[in-house]
Design an enzyme around this catalytic site. Structure first.
Site, short mmCIF file in Angstrom:
data_model
loop_
_atom_site.label_atom_id
_atom_site.label_comp_id
_atom_site.label_asym_id
_atom_site.label_seq_id
_atom_site.Cartn_x
_atom_site.Cartn_y
_atom_site.Cartn_z
CG HIS A 92 5.26 72.96 54.35
ND1 HIS A 92 4.33 72.58 53.41
CD2 HIS A 92 5.53 74.27 54.13
CE1 HIS A 92 4.04 73.61 52.65
NE2 HIS A 92 4.75 74.66 53.06
CB ILE A 96 10.48 44.32 32.16
CG1 ILE A 96 10.97 43.84 33.53
CG2 ILE A 96 11.63 44.37 31.16
CD1 ILE A 96 11.57 42.45 33.56
CE LYS A 115 14.38 50.57 37.51
NZ LYS A 115 13.96 49.17 37.47
N GLY A 157 3.95 45.00 30.93
CA GLY A 157 4.24 44.75 32.34
C GLY A 157 5.29 45.75 32.81
CB VAL A 186 6.08 37.99 27.24
CG1 VAL A 186 5.72 38.74 25.98
CG2 VAL A 186 7.17 36.95 26.96
CG ASP A 243 13.52 36.54 40.38
OD1 ASP A 243 13.05 37.13 41.38
OD2 ASP A 243 13.84 37.13 39.32
P1 FAD Z 1 19.13 36.65 39.99
O1 FAD Z 1 19.35 38.08 40.24
O2 FAD Z 1 18.59 36.23 38.67
O3 FAD Z 1 20.53 35.94 40.27
C1 FAD Z 1 20.70 34.59 40.10
C2 FAD Z 1 22.16 34.34 39.90
O4 FAD Z 1 22.41 32.96 39.96
C3 FAD Z 1 22.68 34.80 38.53
O5 FAD Z 1 23.80 35.61 38.71
C4 FAD Z 1 23.04 33.49 37.82
O6 FAD Z 1 24.16 33.62 36.97
C5 FAD Z 1 23.37 32.62 39.00
N1 FAD Z 1 23.24 31.19 38.72
C6 FAD Z 1 22.16 30.53 38.21
N2 FAD Z 1 22.40 29.21 38.13
C7 FAD Z 1 23.65 29.03 38.61
C8 FAD Z 1 24.47 27.90 38.77
N3 FAD Z 1 24.02 26.69 38.47
N4 FAD Z 1 25.71 28.07 39.27
C9 FAD Z 1 26.18 29.30 39.60
N5 FAD Z 1 25.45 30.42 39.46
C10 FAD Z 1 24.20 30.28 38.98
N6 FAD Z 1 13.31 43.92 40.70
C11 FAD Z 1 13.09 44.88 41.62
O7 FAD Z 1 12.84 44.58 42.78
N7 FAD Z 1 13.15 46.21 41.25
C12 FAD Z 1 13.41 46.59 39.99
O8 FAD Z 1 13.46 47.79 39.70
C13 FAD Z 1 13.64 45.59 39.01
N8 FAD Z 1 13.94 45.94 37.74
C14 FAD Z 1 14.21 44.96 36.83
C15 FAD Z 1 14.51 45.34 35.54
C16 FAD Z 1 14.80 44.38 34.58
C17 FAD Z 1 15.13 44.81 33.18
C18 FAD Z 1 14.82 43.01 34.97
C19 FAD Z 1 15.17 41.96 33.97
C20 FAD Z 1 14.51 42.62 36.26
C21 FAD Z 1 14.20 43.59 37.20
N9 FAD Z 1 13.87 43.26 38.52
C22 FAD Z 1 13.60 44.24 39.43
C23 FAD Z 1 13.82 41.85 38.97
C24 FAD Z 1 15.07 41.48 39.75
O9 FAD Z 1 16.20 41.70 38.92
C25 FAD Z 1 15.00 40.04 40.19
O10 FAD Z 1 13.82 39.85 40.95
C26 FAD Z 1 16.20 39.68 41.06
O11 FAD Z 1 17.41 39.87 40.36
C27 FAD Z 1 16.09 38.22 41.51
O12 FAD Z 1 17.15 37.93 42.35
P2 FAD Z 1 17.68 36.44 42.52
O13 FAD Z 1 18.84 36.54 43.45
O14 FAD Z 1 16.59 35.54 42.86
O15 FAD Z 1 18.16 35.99 41.07
P1 AMP Z 2 5.08 40.87 33.24
O1 AMP Z 2 4.75 39.42 33.52
O2 AMP Z 2 4.59 41.84 34.27
O3 AMP Z 2 6.52 41.08 32.88
O4 AMP Z 2 4.26 41.24 31.92
C1 AMP Z 2 4.35 40.53 30.72
C2 AMP Z 2 3.12 40.85 29.87
O5 AMP Z 2 3.30 40.32 28.57
C3 AMP Z 2 1.84 40.27 30.43
O6 AMP Z 2 0.95 41.33 30.72
C4 AMP Z 2 1.33 39.38 29.31
O7 AMP Z 2 -0.07 39.47 29.16
C5 AMP Z 2 2.02 39.95 28.06
N1 AMP Z 2 2.12 38.98 26.95
C6 AMP Z 2 2.54 37.70 27.02
N2 AMP Z 2 2.50 37.10 25.78
C7 AMP Z 2 2.05 38.05 24.89
C8 AMP Z 2 1.81 38.08 23.48
N3 AMP Z 2 2.00 37.02 22.71
N4 AMP Z 2 1.37 39.23 22.92
C9 AMP Z 2 1.17 40.33 23.70
N5 AMP Z 2 1.38 40.36 25.03
C10 AMP Z 2 1.82 39.25 25.64
#
Ligand code: FAD
Ligand code: AMP
Length: 482
Positions: free
Chosen positions: A454, A192, A58, A190, A280, A322
């Site tokens: 408004h 990202i 962001k 998608g 992907v 996640d």
């Molecule tokens: P994570 O944020 O992945 O955190 C997991 C943590 O656990 C990490 O710090 C990792 O180092 C730690 N960990 C893992 N294994 C171990 C271990 N064995 N010991 C100690 N530590 C460990 N989501 C949104 O809602 N809005 C957005 O705008 C958005 N934008 C995104 C943009 C990008 C480019 C990406 C990549 C993701 C985005 N997401 C967004 C998704 C969002 O970042 C994730 O859904 C979110 O971070 C998941 O949170 P989490 O706590 O499950 O895991």
């Molecule tokens: P998201 O899961 O929302 O992050 O989106 C990932 C996207 O990548 C999905 O829409 C998939 O269909 C696409 N994708 C995955 N593998 C391939 C590939 N080999 N070539 C083109 N698109 C792909």
């Protein structure tokens, strides 16, 4: 300090840090283990979201949006700024500063709430035992009445385009470019892929997005997806649907390029890029996390198996964010973190999985909640549609930001709101009004009878709700039924 805890949380992303803070607030002796090392090799809290996800993306989206505003839109307001230039390293440094501020903030919140942050890699070795290995290799064992796994996710790598962290990068690498790539390829249309593709397209990259699927944003309401595709294409994103990437070749020489091979309806194609972002999707991260003897079950896709309350098959172990089923979104993980903590304290808190809002932070933003038209049709639900375009909203016009519309779907019999789909400026914030309304089972009429300030963009939400029952004031009513 004793190594005995009420709760040990593994991972300090949105699911983990929120679970840890809420646990501590509820009186549990809580530790949160984190292994993430930043560019200076220091442990930082906040996970993907704060370090390489929601926040840095962001920050770059906001910087690049300002660039476009200055370059293309200021003149409409009578402002001339001469030639607009972008200093990419300065933009990246600002992003890093925002990240630093927020990750330090988590550390501060831990201190304030008496969560013990423990640096190292956690491993569940028993139903109540976790080992932590620090970066110097030393190990300690913790015992916990309850363990919360919040280990998050990592980007998916595909064999045709192995990440080399230089020319072919994942989402993390795409937040670190030090110059604007002339030709940028993005695999995956998608969330990202579209967000990061937008950042660099705005700054001047010629961006091609290759997407295997034929339908753009298949989970989004078709009308909103179509409108979004039109707007993003107009901004210069060349989104090629039905294009499956099958291979890639890196050029030789100091400044490499990558030639991507893909197949579309016309056969095999190639295109050469200066940088390629592989976006992907993401997969749950459970490497070196679970000792097999503990018996925590995973599903067929590698997610930790949990019930609606995030309990695993082992009674003392929970998992959130996640690393478990459901949309990979920070806010979903945060709510699960709170739910787990409150459940441990004997409360009956439950996440409403039917109301998880989704947002794509392009400009305009794309945001949705609840059911879309296609889902309602398939379920045989009789519904009304209320539509309101931003071009008819005074505030949008004043801001010269009129792309998009609000679409509200309500049950034809009960008038209960079933879904809302927005493409438009500030769609995420506008949508939240309907998320709250839906949480309280509101009807379209309830929103229609609510007074809105408004002029405000949110009046478009008000008008869409009025339009669902044919009562819109600021647009002709075309009450539409299924
Ligand atoms: P994570 O944020 O992945 O955190 C997991 C943590 O656990 C990490 O710090 C990792 O180092 C730690 N960990 C893992 N294994 C171990 C271990 N064995 N010991 C100690 N530590 C460990 N989501 C949104 O809602 N809005 C957005 O705008 C958005 N934008 C995104 C943009 C990008 C480019 C990406 C990549 C993701 C985005 N997401 C967004 C998704 C969002 O970042 C994730 O859904 C979110 O971070 C998941 O949170 P989490 O706590 O499950 O895991
Ligand atoms: P998201 O899961 O929302 O992050 O989106 C990932 C996207 O990548 C999905 O829409 C998939 O269909 C696409 N994708 C995955 N593998 C391939 C590939 N080999 N070539 C083109 N698109 C792909």
């Amino acid at each position: 300090m004793s190594n005995e805890y009420d709760v040990v949380v593994i991972g300090s992303g949105p699911a983990g840090y929120v679970a840890a803070i809420r646990c501590a607030q509820l009186g549990f002796k809580t530790a949160c283990i984190e292994k993430w090392l930043n560019k200076e090799d220091k442990t930082v809290y906040g996970g993907t979201c704060l370090n390489v996800g929601c926040i840095p993306s962001k920050a770059l989206l906001d910087s690049s949006h300002k660039f476009v505003e200055a370059q293309e839109h200021f003149s409409a307001h009578g402002i001339s700024v001469g030639k607009v230039a972008i200093d990419v390293p300065a933009m990246i440094a600002r992003k890093d500063k925002v990240v630093d501020q927020l990750t330090s903030g988590i550390k501060g919140l831990f201190t304030a709430n008496k969560v013990e942050g423990i640096e190292g890699t956690g491993k569940v070795v028993g139903a109540n035992k976790v080992t932590v290995t620090s970066k110097d290799g030393s190990q300690q064992e913790l015992t916990a009445k309850h363990i919360v796994i919040a280990a998050g996710s990592v980007p998916i790598d595909i064999p045709p385009t192995p990440i080399d962290h230089e020319t072919i990068v994942d989402s993390t690498g795409a937040l670190e470019f030090q110059e604007v790539p002339k030709r940028l390829g993005v695999i995956g249309a998608g969330v990202i892929g579209l967000e990061l593709g937008s950042v660099w397209a705005r700054l001047g990259s010629q961006v091609t997005v290759l997407e295997a699927l034929d339908d753009f944003l298949p989970v989004v309401d078709r009308q909103i997806a179509k409108e979004s595709m039109k707007i993003l294409s107009k901004q210069g994103l060349d989104i090629k649907m039905g294009s499956r990437v099958t291979g890639s070749k890196l050029s030789k020489g100091a400044k490499k390029t990558v030639t991507v091979e893909y197949t579309d309806k016309d056969g095999e194609q190639t295109e050469t890029f200066d940088k390629l972002i592989v976006a992907v999707g993401r997969r749950p991260f459970t490497e070196s996390l679970l000792d097999a003897s503990v018996g925590v079950e995973l599903d067929e896709r590698g997610f930790i198996k949990v019930d609606e309350q995030c309990a695993t098959n082992i009674p003392s172990i929970f998992a959130a964010g996640d690393v478990v089923r459901g949309p990979m979104l920070a806010h979903k993980g945060m709510e699960e973190g709170v739910m787990v903590a409150e459940r441990l304290a004997g409360k009956k808190t439950q996440v409403n999985y039917d109301l998880v809002p989704s947002v794509i932070y392009t400009h305009p933003e794309i945001a949705w909640i609840g059911k879309n038209e296609e889902e309602l049709k398939e379920a045989g639900v009789d519904y009304n549609v209320g539509l309101f375009p931003f071009v008819a909203n005074g505030r949008a016009l004043a801001a010269n930001d009129v792309d998009g519309m609000v679409k509200l779907l309500a049950d034809a019999k009960t008038d209960r709101i079933l879904g809302c789909h927005i493409v438009g400026a500030s769609a995420a914030d506008l949508l939240q009004q309907i998320v709250i309304a839906m949480e309280f089972s509101a009807s379209a009429e309830d929103i229609g009878l609510t007074m809105f300030s408004h002029p405000a963009l949110s009046e478009a939400v008000h008008e869409a709700a009025l339009a669902a029952n044919g009562h819109a004031i600021h647009i002709g009513n075309r009450k539409r039924r299924k």
